[in-house]
Design a protein around this motif. Sequence first.
Motif, PDB file in Angstrom:
ATOM      1  N   ALA A   1     -20.298   1.694  17.242  1.00 26.86           N
ATOM      2  CA  ALA A   1     -20.996   2.307  18.369  1.00 26.86           C
ATOM      3  C   ALA A   1     -20.086   3.302  19.093  1.00 26.86           C
ATOM      4  N   VAL A   2     -18.802   2.962  19.217  1.00 24.60           N
ATOM      5  CA  VAL A   2     -17.842   3.889  19.831  1.00 24.60           C
ATOM      6  C   VAL A   2     -17.759   5.177  19.004  1.00 24.60           C
ATOM      7  N   ALA A   3     -17.629   5.029  17.683  1.00 26.67           N
ATOM      8  CA  ALA A   3     -17.566   6.203  16.802  1.00 26.67           C
ATOM      9  C   ALA A   3     -18.822   7.053  16.944  1.00 26.67           C
ATOM     10  N   TYR A   4     -19.955   6.397  17.041  1.00 29.68           N
ATOM     11  CA  TYR A   4     -21.230   7.115  17.159  1.00 29.68           C
ATOM     12  C   TYR A   4     -21.300   7.898  18.469  1.00 29.68           C
ATOM     13  N   SER A   5     -20.733   7.329  19.528  1.00 30.05           N
ATOM     14  CA  SER A   5     -20.810   7.989  20.839  1.00 30.05           C
ATOM     15  C   SER A   5     -20.014   9.283  20.877  1.00 30.05           C
ATOM     16  N   ILE A   6     -18.943   9.360  20.075  1.00 26.50           N
ATOM     17  CA  ILE A   6     -18.087  10.558  20.096  1.00 26.50           C
ATOM     18  C   ILE A   6     -18.193  11.357  18.803  1.00 26.50           C
ATOM     19  N   ASP A   7     -19.174  10.994  17.962  1.00 24.01           N
ATOM     20  CA  ASP A   7     -19.431  11.724  16.702  1.00 24.01           C
ATOM     21  C   ASP A   7     -18.189  11.817  15.819  1.00 24.01           C
ATOM     22  N   ARG A   8     -17.517  10.688  15.646  1.00 25.67           N
ATOM     23  CA  ARG A   8     -16.337  10.655  14.778  1.00 25.67           C
ATOM     24  C   ARG A   8     -16.629   9.726  13.600  1.00 25.67           C
ATOM     25  N   PHE A   9     -17.083  10.299  12.506  1.00 20.93           N
ATOM     26  CA  PHE A   9     -17.499   9.501  11.352  1.00 20.93           C
ATOM     27  C   PHE A   9     -16.586   9.666  10.135  1.00 20.93           C
ATOM     28  N   ASP A  10     -15.765  10.709  10.116  1.00 16.36           N
ATOM     29  CA  ASP A  10     -14.952  11.004   8.941  1.00 16.36           C
ATOM     30  C   ASP A  10     -13.492  10.622   9.168  1.00 16.36           C
ATOM     31  N   GLU A  11     -12.984   9.695   8.333  1.00 18.14           N
ATOM     32  CA  GLU A  11     -11.572   9.315   8.317  1.00 18.14           C
ATOM     33  C   GLU A  11     -11.007   9.138   9.734  1.00 18.14           C
ATOM     34  N   THR A  12     -11.621   8.259  10.462  1.00 21.95           N
ATOM     35  CA  THR A  12     -11.194   7.919  11.819  1.00 21.95           C
ATOM     36  C   THR A  12     -11.023   6.408  11.919  1.00 21.95           C
ATOM     37  N   LEU A  13     -10.011   5.979  12.648  1.00 28.02           N
ATOM     38  CA  LEU A  13      -9.781   4.555  12.872  1.00 28.02           C
ATOM     39  C   LEU A  13     -10.070   4.240  14.338  1.00 28.02           C
ATOM     40  N   ILE A  14     -11.103   3.414  14.556  1.00 30.66           N
ATOM     41  CA  ILE A  14     -11.488   3.026  15.906  1.00 30.66           C
ATOM     42  C   ILE A  14     -10.815   1.693  16.245  1.00 30.66           C
ATOM     43  N   VAL A  15     -10.187   1.633  17.415  1.00 33.25           N
ATOM     44  CA  VAL A  15      -9.559   0.410  17.915  1.00 33.25           C
ATOM     45  C   VAL A  15     -10.204   0.087  19.256  1.00 33.25           C
ATOM     46  N   ASP A  16     -11.052  -0.928  19.284  1.00 38.93           N
ATOM     47  CA  ASP A  16     -11.817  -1.285  20.488  1.00 38.93           C
ATOM     48  C   ASP A  16     -11.246  -2.584  21.062  1.00 38.93           C
ATOM     49  N   ILE A  17     -10.499  -2.465  22.162  1.00 44.20           N
ATOM     50  CA  ILE A  17      -9.808  -3.613  22.761  1.00 44.20           C
ATOM     51  C   ILE A  17     -10.644  -4.137  23.918  1.00 44.20           C
ATOM     52  N   GLY A  18     -11.358  -5.220  23.681  1.00 42.22           N
ATOM     53  CA  GLY A  18     -12.216  -5.792  24.701  1.00 42.22           C
ATOM     54  C   GLY A  18     -11.570  -6.957  25.408  1.00 42.22           C
ATOM     55  N   GLY A  19     -12.410  -7.868  25.935  1.00 42.80           N
ATOM     56  CA  GLY A  19     -11.896  -9.029  26.630  1.00 42.80           C
ATOM     57  C   GLY A  19     -11.565 -10.170  25.688  1.00 42.80           C
ATOM     58  N   GLY A  20     -12.502 -10.492  24.790  1.00 40.47           N
ATOM     59  CA  GLY A  20     -12.302 -11.620  23.882  1.00 40.47           C
ATOM     60  C   GLY A  20     -11.794 -11.239  22.519  1.00 40.47           C
ATOM     61  N   THR A  21     -12.109 -10.020  22.070  1.00 38.15           N
ATOM     62  CA  THR A  21     -11.695  -9.583  20.740  1.00 38.15           C
ATOM     63  C   THR A  21     -11.204  -8.141  20.761  1.00 38.15           C
ATOM     64  N   THR A  22     -10.345  -7.835  19.800  1.00 38.33           N
ATOM     65  CA  THR A  22      -9.996  -6.453  19.478  1.00 38.33           C
ATOM     66  C   THR A  22     -10.614  -6.157  18.120  1.00 38.33           C
ATOM     67  N   ASP A  23     -11.461  -5.142  18.064  1.00 33.84           N
ATOM     68  CA  ASP A  23     -12.157  -4.780  16.829  1.00 33.84           C
ATOM     69  C   ASP A  23     -11.616  -3.466  16.299  1.00 33.84           C
ATOM     70  N   LEU A  24     -11.202  -3.474  15.028  1.00 36.14           N
ATOM     71  CA  LEU A  24     -10.712  -2.276  14.374  1.00 36.14           C
ATOM     72  C   LEU A  24     -11.667  -1.914  13.248  1.00 36.14           C
ATOM     73  N   CYS A  25     -11.921  -0.620  13.096  1.00 40.43           N
ATOM     74  CA  CYS A  25     -12.894  -0.187  12.094  1.00 40.43           C
ATOM     75  C   CYS A  25     -12.509   1.176  11.538  1.00 40.43           C
ATOM     76  N   ARG A  26     -12.427   1.236  10.190  1.00 42.28           N
ATOM     77  CA  ARG A  26     -12.187   2.519   9.526  1.00 42.28           C
ATOM     78  C   ARG A  26     -13.520   3.227   9.292  1.00 42.28           C
ATOM     79  N   MET A  27     -13.594   4.467   9.723  1.00 45.08           N
ATOM     80  CA  MET A  27     -14.771   5.285   9.454  1.00 45.08           C
ATOM     81  C   MET A  27     -14.437   6.250   8.321  1.00 45.08           C
ATOM     82  N   HIS A  28     -15.377   6.401   7.383  1.00 41.84           N
ATOM     83  CA  HIS A  28     -15.121   7.318   6.260  1.00 41.84           C
ATOM     84  C   HIS A  28     -16.404   7.969   5.769  1.00 41.84           C
ATOM     85  N   GLY A  29     -17.268   8.364   6.713  1.00 43.52           N
ATOM     86  CA  GLY A  29     -18.449   9.137   6.358  1.00 43.52           C
ATOM     87  C   GLY A  29     -19.664   8.324   5.972  1.00 43.52           C
TER      88      GLY A  29
END
Length: 335
Positions: A140-168
Amino acid sequence: MSNIFYVGIDLGTSRTSVATSTGKRITTRTCVGYPKDIISKKRFGKDYLLGDYALDNRLGLNIVWPLAEGVIRESEKSLEATGLILRHIIAEAIPDKKESDKIYAGIGVPAQASLNNKRAIIDVTTDYIDKILIVSEPFAVAYSIDRFDETLIVDIGGGTTDLCRMHGSIPEKEDQITLKIAGNFLDDVITKAILEKFPDVQLTPRIVRRIKEKYGYVSEVSEPVVVTLTQNGIPAEYDITDILRESCLKLTNPICKEIQKLVGTFDPDFQEKIRNNIIIAGGGSRLKGIDRAIEKSLRDYGGGNAATVQDAEYCGSIGALKMCMEMPEEYWEKI
């Protein structure tokens, strides 16, 4: 004639934020307070209180944080509390909804939330959400900033840190990592570190959270961090500069190791691109110097470039909103 309202929700451990197709944005603490006894029920005149109002009156309430571990706890009270929070925040965000109007919602959840957890969200919202799309929070973070190609999203929340590789394309399981090391973990570390050095000071979760959010840092230099705390009700000033940095590094170091793992196992032809396109989101993105700490951790890999999102509060909910407004019909209710 009925209207369709689109709603994007970032269902977080500590905070839940909403963005709507009408332009409304609302955030609340992800908690519900239930009266402890007949006296507190008489005082409040309600069966429950929500969010900051509940925390302000917590001495007379049993506080339930239904997503304290990053996903909905498997208890009847947690399921009920999650439903109450979502129902309330949607009603507040769309006050003009008529009975015939429809709600289409995209809800962000941790990257590796279980099938049962996603189904639980659908079940507790079935009375007031007409169509629902469950989305990965980092996606959802990637979608909000239109970053879909070869991007690594690091979402640091309260209970979890979620990492996700985007590749198109939609990320696969091996592109995503969920850590139970996040904001709540850091709160515990800071609390223990302060009490180890100053064993008689009085701390509460809210005091520690305010310290973290205002002063938290991992940069190599910082202005002195001096805070006012009480000891048996008597206020005094305490220097926690070193304590705070050492505590924050216990959060960022494990995250950096997982970033290295996702970079190192990516297609070699695209490793340089992804390590130079790292986006940090969530409340943890506000830690001073976290972008530079991640870049430093990638020196052996050839360096990297990391940046924080501009709107950490609503980035996830805006992405979920955009997604549910643009998603083809066949993806709705797909888990």
